[in-house]
Design an enzyme around this catalytic site. Structure first.
Site, PDB file in Angstrom:
ATOM      1  N   GLU A   1       7.563  -1.451  -9.433  1.00 35.91           N
ATOM      2  CA  GLU A   1       7.355  -2.120  -8.664  1.00 35.91           C
ATOM      3  C   GLU A   1       9.720  -2.135  -8.215  1.00 35.91           C
ATOM      4  O   GLU A   1       9.980  -1.937  -6.980  1.00 35.91           O
ATOM      5  CB  GLU A   1       7.633  -2.926  -7.657  1.00 35.91           C
ATOM      6  CG  GLU A   1       6.012  -2.630  -7.403  1.00 35.91           C
ATOM      7  CD  GLU A   1       4.736  -3.096  -8.230  1.00 35.91           C
ATOM      8  OE1 GLU A   1       3.816  -2.141  -8.207  1.00 35.91           O
ATOM      9  OE2 GLU A   1       5.469  -3.548  -9.296  1.00 35.91           O
TER      10      GLU A   1
ATOM     11  N   GLU B   1      -8.676   2.572  -7.085  1.00 37.31           N
ATOM     12  CA  GLU B   1      -7.659   3.032  -8.329  1.00 37.31           C
ATOM     13  C   GLU B   1      -8.561   4.343  -9.184  1.00 37.31           C
ATOM     14  O   GLU B   1      -6.966   5.253  -9.998  1.00 37.31           O
ATOM     15  CB  GLU B   1      -8.402   2.036 -10.128  1.00 37.31           C
ATOM     16  CG  GLU B   1      -7.475   0.420  -9.920  1.00 37.31           C
ATOM     17  CD  GLU B   1      -6.648   0.429  -9.587  1.00 37.31           C
ATOM     18  OE1 GLU B   1      -5.818   0.766 -10.084  1.00 37.31           O
ATOM     19  OE2 GLU B   1      -5.881  -0.806  -9.928  1.00 37.31           O
TER      20      GLU B   1
ATOM     21  N   THR C   1       0.941   5.273  -3.907  1.00 38.25           N
ATOM     22  CA  THR C   1       1.364   4.168  -4.836  1.00 38.25           C
ATOM     23  C   THR C   1       1.045   3.843  -5.868  1.00 38.25           C
ATOM     24  O   THR C   1       1.936   2.523  -6.239  1.00 38.25           O
ATOM     25  CB  THR C   1       0.455   2.823  -3.954  1.00 38.25           C
ATOM     26  OG1 THR C   1       0.860   1.903  -4.333  1.00 38.25           O
ATOM     27  CG2 THR C   1      -1.330   3.081  -4.260  1.00 38.25           C
TER      28      THR C   1
ATOM     29  N   ASP D   1      -0.470  -5.247  -0.545  1.00 41.37           N
ATOM     30  CA  ASP D   1       1.148  -4.637  -0.299  1.00 41.37           C
ATOM     31  C   ASP D   1       0.278  -3.044   0.140  1.00 41.37           C
ATOM     32  O   ASP D   1       1.163  -3.133   1.196  1.00 41.37           O
ATOM     33  CB  ASP D   1       0.968  -4.637  -1.955  1.00 41.37           C
ATOM     34  CG  ASP D   1       0.252  -4.087  -2.831  1.00 41.37           C
ATOM     35  OD1 ASP D   1      -0.889  -3.977  -2.567  1.00 41.37           O
ATOM     36  OD2 ASP D   1       0.384  -4.155  -4.540  1.00 41.37           O
TER      37      ASP D   1
ATOM     38  N   ARG E   1      -5.140   7.031  -8.965  1.00 41.80           N
ATOM     39  CA  ARG E   1      -4.334   7.305 -10.443  1.00 41.80           C
ATOM     40  C   ARG E   1      -5.092   8.968 -10.637  1.00 41.80           C
ATOM     41  O   ARG E   1      -4.385  10.069 -11.419  1.00 41.80           O
ATOM     42  CB  ARG E   1      -5.107   6.575 -11.630  1.00 41.80           C
ATOM     43  CG  ARG E   1      -4.193   4.849 -11.283  1.00 41.80           C
ATOM     44  CD  ARG E   1      -4.411   4.137 -12.649  1.00 41.80           C
ATOM     45  NE  ARG E   1      -4.400   3.356 -12.322  1.00 41.80           N
ATOM     46  CZ  ARG E   1      -4.135   1.695 -12.736  1.00 41.80           C
ATOM     47  NH1 ARG E   1      -3.290   2.214 -14.413  1.00 41.80           N
ATOM     48  NH2 ARG E   1      -3.730   0.754 -12.946  1.00 41.80           N
TER      49      ARG E   1
END
Length: 695
Positions: free
Chosen positions: A593, A325, A682, A458, A329
């Site tokens: 998404e 994360e 992502t 994913d 980010r």
């Protein structure tokens, strides 16, 4: 001896007459009953049938008769009204009281008639002599033609599925802002100078003047009032199309307003309680939103965020952060902003956090730990397991590879490339599909036999393709793993729903298929389209188009027009809903998404329907998740438009990803972050595709 008086005689006479009348009536009733009994059963049945038939016809034709008589009555009233206009005197409409007063008094209406409580509203002018003021001469007015009533429309079913935009006739362009329906609805107080609010339980939705839409279906049915003085023919109303880009900017400003006022410098906004939540204590929302503000052209907001990063952001804290994360980010956000602005300050901050994350890779297997203490320089797995999820360890490569390229320090790229080499040759895959967990001590897959493209796996598939593109398509192992995985998806996870034949991606649990699809899987249409754009098989694009339709249906088959977190697809071949949602899966976290894939599909096909689908989603976000004091909230129940249940949390990715992809989707500038020059991580942070020197 008693002698009856005249009164007594009259009373006795009346009593005798009443008695005879009663007996005669009783005799007649008994006679009628005997005659009815004498009829045959067939005759009685025929009489009852005719009576029933007359009753039915009466009920059927009653509305048309009443409308006809009502119309005649209305016409007569209008003719009387017009005749009075001809004479120069306006009659008093029902409910208007005549009051005494001098002609021309401001308190008195036209022709000296004013509304007031002084007189009984039932009184007309003639009923109150002396109260009729002098008639003011007025210019002769033409008769106003009577407006026929519009034909009655069927009312739509209240439980009609799909977003509000699909529940009404769409005679106006989809590019227009639609109204927020006043569903739930406690009446909010209106203070002078403030906008009216429409509230639902737990949060309030703002009736924003900037997003005032055309009338709803019910409002369209209402007759339009006509001013008698207006004799010009009605001209067609021109409706100005909404600037969708400006609406995205407005949504961002609204979200930023709440964050700035109630959560400044903290990780996340809690918009309903007007407070904040901490995860790492590093101002995640500010860093995640930096490049979005730059792309949207929000200079003032960007400058105040930049100042905070320069003066307040410090990574020397005794705090555990999640490797994945914080990489996607924070590191991704800083690198992206550096590339867009050229500001060296952002690169220096990126170097700082990148170096502090490196201890995560000091494991026996070279598979990184999930958690790092960036102040102490230590790393560890979660308390409950020594495993890391596959997505976490294989979705940090784009960022660390780019950091090595910018700093000319190879250590960052070496550690993440080693992870990909290990996973490439690891046993336990199933036709390119990988298990969800990997052990940091042994370096082996665990929980084998479970395969999904949803949570915990994913972005592994996403980063296979994007690393290959980022590196100039020079790493064949990455491409091989990606192509094999897509074939595995088609072979083992792809199915179609029964009712509408929607193609979806399910899960495999020890060779048992589960028709369960996370909203996270809606990244796949965009990834497949990106691969096809870069020369991969054409059937990848065909599959992308089919899955895009499915992700769209996950929204419009919900009553709020917003997708649930997890959907289960109906495999039975009967008419019904394709998408079923279990109570625990009905929440919506403002995820990006589907909007992400709409952006890719529009860029590659130029089909405007993808923009329209995105616009419907943005409208549903504005209707069910917008909090008037600032910010947007995740909700608990996408199936309940009356009480969607605010969860009081705005994830940083709403600003970092969702609104950014909305803006890129609606932009006509196809060179804005060209997909031939940038690859998105992502978390939607664009990083440049490496331009290799000519051989």
């Amino acid at each position: 001896m008693y002698s009856p008086s005249r009164k007594d005689f009259i009373a006795l006479t009346l009593s005798d007459q009443h008695s005879r009348s009663y007996n005669n009536g009783k005799h007649r009733r008994q006679s009628c009953w005997r005659k009815w009994k004498q009829l045959s059963r067939l005759q009685r049945s025929l009489i009852l049938f005719l009576l029933a038939l007359l009753l039915i016809f009466g009920l059927l034709f009653y509305p048309s008769f009443s409308e006809q008589w009502g119309g005649m009555s209305d016409k007569a009233v209008r003719e009387d009204w017009d005749e009075d206009w001809e004479r120069g005197l306006k009659p008093v409409p029902p409910g208007v009281n005549p009051v005494a007063g001098p002609a021309g008094d401001p308190a008195v209406g036209l022709a000296g008639v004013a509304v007031g409580p002084e007189l009984d509203p039932g009184l007309g002018l003639a009923a109150a002599p002396g109260l009729i003021p002098e008639v003011i001469p007025e210019p002769r007015r033409p008769k106003v033609p009577s407006i026929p009533k519009p034909p009655a429309k069927k009312r739509p079913f209240p439980n009609k599925r799909g977003p509000p935009s699909l529940q009404k006739e769409r005679n106006v362009s989809d590019s227009l802002v639609k109204p927020a329906e006043k569903v739930p609805v406690e009446k909010a107080e209106e203070k002078e100078g403030e906008k009216p609010l429409v509230s639902w339980r737990g949060a309030m939705i703002e009736a924003d003047e900037a997003t005032e839409p055309p009338p709803s279906a019910h409002e369209k049915d209402a007759p339009v009032p006509v001013n008698p003085e207006d004799t010009a023919p009605l001209a067609p109303v021109s409706v100005k199309p909404v600037d969708r880009l400006e609406m995205v900017r407005e949504a961002f400003r609204h979200a930023w307003k709440g964050y700035k006022e109630f959560a400044w410098g903290h990780d996340e906004l809690k918009p309903v309680s007007k407070s904040y939540g901490e995860w790492f204590g590093l101002g995640l929302t500010i860093i995640d939103a930096l490049d979005t503000m730059w792309i949207l052209g929000l200079k003032e907001e960007f400058e105040e965020a930049r100042k905070w990063v320069e003066t307040e952001l410090s990574f020397s804290k005794n705090v555990d952060v999640n490797l994945f994360e914080s990489t996607i980010r924070i590191l991704g956000g800083l690198l992206s902003t550096y590339h867009l602005t050229g500001d060296e300050m952002f690169l220096e901050k990126a170097k700082d956090i990148g170096l502090r994350l490196m201890p995560a890779f000091k494991t026996p297997s070279k598979i990184p730990f999930s958690d790092v203490n960036i102040g102490k320089g230590t790393a560890h797995p979660p308390r409950w397991t020594s495993d890391s999820t596959l997505a976490e360890v294989t979705s940090v490569q784009l960022e660390f590879r780019e950091l090595s390229r910018l700093t000319q320090d190879p250590q960052y790229q070496e550690v993440v490339n080693e992870v990909m080499r290990l996973v490439h040759k690891l046993p336990g895959k199933h036709d390119g599909l990988v298990p969800m967990f990997i052990n940091t001590n042994s370096g082996q897959f665990t929980h084998k036999g479970v395969f999904t493209l949803g949570a915990r796996a994913d972005s592994y598939y996403e980063y296979l393709l994007k690393q290959w593109i980022q590196g100039g398509k020079t790493e064949p192992d990455l491409l091989e793993d990606y192509l094999e995985a897509i074939e595995g998806v088609k072979k083992h996870l792809l199915r179609t729903s029964g009712p509408r034949k929607l193609t979806f991606v399910g899960e495999l649990n020890h060779n048992r298929f589960n028709p369960k699809m996370d909203h996270l899987v809606c990244f796949l249409p965009g990834t497949l389209a990106l691969g096809a754009h870069n020369g991969l098989p054409e059937d990848h694009m065909e599959l992308a188009l089919q899955l895009m339709e499915t992700c769209h249906q996950m929204y419009i088959q919900m009553e709020t027009g917003l997708s649930p977190e997890i959907a289960h697809f109906n495999l039975q071949p009967y008419d019904g809903r394709d998408v079923d949602v279990k109570p625990a899966d009905r929440h919506n976290l403002l995820r990006p998404e589907t909007v992400e894939s709409l952006f890719y599909l529009y860029r590659f096909t130029k089909d405007a329907k993808y923009r329209d689908w995105g616009w419907d989603i943005l409208e549903s976000f504005n209707k069910y998740t917008r909090v008037p004091s600032g910010g947007y909230t995740s909700i608990s129940n996408v199936r309940d438009p009356v009480n969607p249940g605010p969860r009081d949390k705005m994830e940083s990715f709403f600003l970092g990803e969702t609104l950014k992809y909305f803006y890129l989707l609606f932009s006509d500038d196809l060179e804005l972050l060209s997909l031939d020059k940038y690859v998105f991580n992502t978390e939607a942070h664009p990083l440049p595709i490496w331009q290799l020197p000519p051989v």
